[in-house]
Design a protein around this motif. Sequence first.
Motif, PDB file in Angstrom:
ATOM      1  N   MET A 197     -36.570 -34.397  42.404  1.00 16.70           N
ATOM      2  CA  MET A 197     -36.955 -33.781  41.188  1.00 16.70           C
ATOM      3  C   MET A 197     -35.805 -34.322  40.125  1.00 16.70           C
ATOM      4  SD  MET A 197     -38.131 -29.897  41.717  1.00 16.70           S
ATOM      5  CE  MET A 197     -38.014 -29.401  39.943  1.00 16.70           C
ATOM      6  N   GLY A 198     -34.551 -34.205  40.829  1.00 20.69           N
ATOM      7  CA  GLY A 198     -33.257 -34.702  40.051  1.00 20.69           C
ATOM      8  C   GLY A 198     -32.583 -33.623  38.958  1.00 20.69           C
ATOM      9  N   LYS A 199     -31.455 -33.790  38.692  1.00 19.74           N
ATOM     10  CA  LYS A 199     -30.665 -33.045  37.813  1.00 19.74           C
ATOM     11  C   LYS A 199     -31.172 -32.279  36.591  1.00 19.74           C
ATOM     12  CE  LYS A 199     -25.938 -34.232  37.720  1.00 19.74           C
ATOM     13  NZ  LYS A 199     -24.720 -34.727  37.339  1.00 19.74           N
ATOM     14  N   PRO A 200     -31.820 -33.287  35.613  1.00 20.18           N
ATOM     15  CA  PRO A 200     -32.385 -32.621  34.484  1.00 20.18           C
ATOM     16  C   PRO A 200     -33.481 -31.670  34.678  1.00 20.18           C
ATOM     17  CG  PRO A 200     -32.399 -35.185  34.265  1.00 20.18           C
ATOM     18  CD  PRO A 200     -32.158 -34.683  35.922  1.00 20.18           C
ATOM     19  N   LYS A 201     -34.205 -31.840  35.543  1.00 21.31           N
ATOM     20  CA  LYS A 201     -35.141 -30.718  35.876  1.00 21.31           C
ATOM     21  C   LYS A 201     -34.624 -29.466  36.479  1.00 21.31           C
ATOM     22  CE  LYS A 201     -39.663 -33.338  36.132  1.00 21.31           C
ATOM     23  NZ  LYS A 201     -40.224 -34.254  36.969  1.00 21.31           N
ATOM     24  N   PHE A 202     -33.795 -29.788  37.224  1.00 14.57           N
ATOM     25  CA  PHE A 202     -33.121 -28.513  37.916  1.00 14.57           C
ATOM     26  C   PHE A 202     -32.356 -27.648  36.946  1.00 14.57           C
ATOM     27  CE2 PHE A 202     -29.251 -26.731  40.126  1.00 14.57           C
ATOM     28  CZ  PHE A 202     -29.858 -26.100  41.089  1.00 14.57           C
ATOM     29  N   PHE A 203     -31.620 -28.386  36.149  1.00 15.41           N
ATOM     30  CA  PHE A 203     -30.805 -27.622  34.927  1.00 15.41           C
ATOM     31  C   PHE A 203     -31.888 -27.019  34.203  1.00 15.41           C
ATOM     32  CE2 PHE A 203     -26.682 -30.393  34.931  1.00 15.41           C
ATOM     33  CZ  PHE A 203     -26.312 -30.129  36.352  1.00 15.41           C
ATOM     34  N   GLU A 204     -32.923 -27.675  33.732  1.00 12.95           N
ATOM     35  CA  GLU A 204     -33.846 -27.068  32.775  1.00 12.95           C
ATOM     36  C   GLU A 204     -34.566 -25.824  33.191  1.00 12.95           C
ATOM     37  OE1 GLU A 204     -37.242 -29.969  32.038  1.00 12.95           O
ATOM     38  OE2 GLU A 204     -38.602 -27.976  31.926  1.00 12.95           O
ATOM     39  N   GLU A 205     -34.659 -25.868  34.758  1.00 10.06           N
ATOM     40  CA  GLU A 205     -35.356 -24.666  35.198  1.00 10.06           C
ATOM     41  C   GLU A 205     -34.393 -23.765  35.465  1.00 10.06           C
ATOM     42  OE1 GLU A 205     -38.679 -22.759  35.710  1.00 10.06           O
ATOM     43  OE2 GLU A 205     -38.651 -25.141  35.587  1.00 10.06           O
ATOM     44  N   VAL A 206     -33.009 -23.817  35.908  1.00 10.40           N
ATOM     45  CA  VAL A 206     -32.040 -22.775  36.145  1.00 10.40           C
ATOM     46  C   VAL A 206     -31.415 -22.203  34.942  1.00 10.40           C
ATOM     47  CG1 VAL A 206     -31.551 -23.420  38.298  1.00 10.40           C
ATOM     48  CG2 VAL A 206     -29.924 -24.441  36.498  1.00 10.40           C
ATOM     49  N   THR A 207     -31.433 -23.058  33.806  1.00  9.92           N
ATOM     50  CA  THR A 207     -30.976 -22.444  32.331  1.00  9.92           C
ATOM     51  C   THR A 207     -32.252 -21.724  31.473  1.00  9.92           C
ATOM     52  OG1 THR A 207     -31.251 -24.620  31.252  1.00  9.92           O
ATOM     53  CG2 THR A 207     -28.975 -24.031  32.404  1.00  9.92           C
ATOM     54  N   ASN A 208     -33.498 -21.941  32.198  1.00  4.00           N
ATOM     55  CA  ASN A 208     -34.574 -21.322  31.321  1.00  4.00           C
ATOM     56  C   ASN A 208     -34.796 -22.342  30.129  1.00  4.00           C
ATOM     57  OD1 ASN A 208     -34.906 -19.592  33.256  1.00  4.00           O
ATOM     58  ND2 ASN A 208     -34.651 -17.692  32.014  1.00  4.00           N
ATOM     59  N   GLU A 209     -34.818 -23.641  30.275  1.00  2.00           N
ATOM     60  CA  GLU A 209     -34.637 -24.577  29.223  1.00  2.00           C
ATOM     61  C   GLU A 209     -33.748 -24.506  28.110  1.00  2.00           C
ATOM     62  OE1 GLU A 209     -38.820 -24.177  27.771  1.00  2.00           O
ATOM     63  OE2 GLU A 209     -39.514 -24.891  30.001  1.00  2.00           O
ATOM     64  N   GLY A 210     -32.498 -24.125  28.670  1.00  2.00           N
ATOM     65  CA  GLY A 210     -31.016 -24.196  27.997  1.00  2.00           C
ATOM     66  C   GLY A 210     -30.842 -22.908  27.131  1.00  2.00           C
ATOM     67  N   ARG A 211     -31.989 -21.728  27.454  1.00  2.00           N
ATOM     68  CA  ARG A 211     -31.478 -20.623  26.834  1.00  2.00           C
ATOM     69  C   ARG A 211     -30.559 -19.686  27.508  1.00  2.00           C
ATOM     70  NH1 ARG A 211     -37.724 -20.071  25.940  1.00  2.00           N
ATOM     71  NH2 ARG A 211     -37.361 -20.538  28.238  1.00  2.00           N
ATOM     72  N   LEU A 212     -30.299 -19.910  28.689  1.00  2.00           N
ATOM     73  CA  LEU A 212     -29.319 -19.489  29.614  1.00  2.00           C
ATOM     74  C   LEU A 212     -28.091 -19.930  29.676  1.00  2.00           C
ATOM     75  CD1 LEU A 212     -31.416 -17.745  32.517  1.00  2.00           C
ATOM     76  CD2 LEU A 212     -30.481 -16.642  30.783  1.00  2.00           C
ATOM     77  N   LYS A 213     -26.810 -19.413  29.830  1.00  2.00           N
ATOM     78  CA  LYS A 213     -25.927 -20.201  30.405  1.00  2.00           C
ATOM     79  C   LYS A 213     -25.497 -20.116  31.849  1.00  2.00           C
ATOM     80  CE  LYS A 213     -22.224 -20.512  26.686  1.00  2.00           C
ATOM     81  NZ  LYS A 213     -23.445 -20.396  25.694  1.00  2.00           N
ATOM     82  N   MET A 214     -25.479 -21.187  32.271  1.00  2.00           N
ATOM     83  CA  MET A 214     -25.119 -21.245  33.999  1.00  2.00           C
ATOM     84  C   MET A 214     -23.840 -21.992  34.118  1.00  2.00           C
ATOM     85  SD  MET A 214     -27.455 -21.774  37.070  1.00  2.00           S
ATOM     86  CE  MET A 214     -26.598 -21.851  38.555  1.00  2.00           C
ATOM     87  N   PRO A 215     -22.504 -21.557  34.253  1.00  2.00           N
ATOM     88  CA  PRO A 215     -21.476 -22.431  34.290  1.00  2.00           C
ATOM     89  C   PRO A 215     -21.276 -23.032  35.558  1.00  2.00           C
ATOM     90  CG  PRO A 215     -21.156 -19.626  34.288  1.00  2.00           C
ATOM     91  CD  PRO A 215     -22.492 -19.938  34.293  1.00  2.00           C
ATOM     92  N   LEU A 216     -22.129 -22.597  36.677  1.00  2.00           N
ATOM     93  CA  LEU A 216     -21.664 -23.372  37.787  1.00  2.00           C
ATOM     94  C   LEU A 216     -22.710 -24.313  38.299  1.00  2.00           C
ATOM     95  CD1 LEU A 216     -20.217 -20.414  40.130  1.00  2.00           C
ATOM     96  CD2 LEU A 216     -19.098 -22.264  39.267  1.00  2.00           C
ATOM     97  N   LYS A 217     -23.541 -24.611  37.184  1.00  2.00           N
ATOM     98  CA  LYS A 217     -24.796 -25.340  37.753  1.00  2.00           C
ATOM     99  C   LYS A 217     -24.403 -26.633  38.229  1.00  2.00           C
ATOM    100  CE  LYS A 217     -26.045 -27.050  33.189  1.00  2.00           C
ATOM    101  NZ  LYS A 217     -25.221 -26.356  31.922  1.00  2.00           N
ATOM    102  N   LYS A 218     -23.410 -27.370  37.824  1.00  2.00           N
ATOM    103  CA  LYS A 218     -22.929 -28.763  38.227  1.00  2.00           C
ATOM    104  C   LYS A 218     -22.754 -28.784  39.681  1.00  2.00           C
ATOM    105  CE  LYS A 218     -21.900 -31.042  33.957  1.00  2.00           C
ATOM    106  NZ  LYS A 218     -20.944 -31.127  32.856  1.00  2.00           N
TER     107      LYS A 218
END
Length: 451
Positions: free
Chosen positions: A406-427
Amino acid sequence: MGMEARNNRDGFGSKLGVIAAAAGSAIGLGNIYRFPCELGENGGAAFLLVYLAVVVLLGIPVMLSELVIGRHSQLNAVGAFRKLAPKSAWPVVGYMGVLCGFLIFSFYSTVAGWTLEYIVKAVDNSFSGKDLAAIEKDFEDFHNQGWRNVMWQAAFIFLTGFVVFRGVKNGIEKFTKILMPLLLVILVVLGIRSVTLPDAGKGLAFLFSPDFSKITGKVLISALGQGFFSLSMGMGVLITYGSYIKKTDNLATTALSVTLSDTLVALLAGIVIFPAAFSFGVNPKAGMGLVFNTIPMIFNQMAGGYFFCIVFFVLLAIAALTSTISLLEVVVAYLSEELHIKRQWATVLACLGTMLIGVFASLSLKAGSPFRMGGTSFFDLLDFVSSNILLPLGGMLIIVFVGWRMGKPKFFEEVTNEGRLKMPLKKAIFFVVKYLAPLAIAVIFITGLIR
Ligand code: PFF
């Protein structure tokens, strides 16, 4: 079929509903029955230490990965991989999960059935005035009535089927929201009684002061398996539930709340069982009898014990039910969405299949049962293969899928609700998902095999 399925799919009513349902799946006999058994058989505190390491390192990353796959694909465990990795072998991970759900339900329902027997025993006041030997004998006699076990198992499978038959939202949410906090309260009350019993200190030392020389390959594998089992990870429960979660809900806080509450309940169960077991002289390696014999003994020593004992076994049965619902839901979601079997028929079919295998699990526990190979019962075999092998293997494949396919971009998109949420530890979490967690699982597997 993606869009159609999306529109017709049942969802959870509220954010609390999602967390409650996922926590309902996680919290169950795995925490209150299996965790103390495994800990007792695997050296006490040393096991607890490895278990906590597994939960901290793997809990959030694996759980989050499953939720990400589920919500991103909006499909069941098999369909999710088919959609996200078309024309590849990845759906095999989903099939493995469906098979695993089916196998776990087959032996889990045996122990779930015992909770019903124990509700009846509690109502009958059949523990009152008995000493440990008498309570242990009752437990053994019950096992030797093989068909009585099967009857309760069938009743439990029927109950689960009934809830799943009615659909996700109506079924699961209602049970969990009110009743799980109550279970927590009664565990705290029991814990207080347990640690104030004579000689309780020995049990607390067994639970909390580790002897590192006890950490063997077997302990590592058992703790890994228990971690996955307790958190309901590695077989697509959280993919399936994730697919019902709204696009606006926060997946990371869901994973965090579920992991924390599940671990809290397991720890509490340990604090309830071990001080009391040492105080009454129950062998921590007693296995099946450890919990079912120790708990009635504690209630025998407690004001209002008759009443609390009934409440406890009712709540334990409900905790088991919210877990079996999730096991069955994985199978039913697959049968109905992928094979287009009507949801109601899929439920009936899955329950009948579970019963067919489950009967042998229940009957294999009887003394001298023909369903034993050497010292290992069919029940133990099902448990070992599904919990200690299939779940961690499934979990490893799931994170490898998220990290590498799936890769990083899709993972980040999903855990941040397409950028609407901040998720500091995502990396950091993605790093664990991609490299650290698969490596840790592989190392434990290899050490376990060459122990
Ligand atoms: N987590 C449940 C328990 O601890 O009782 C059992 C379980 C449910 C395991 C769902 C696996 C699963 F997929």
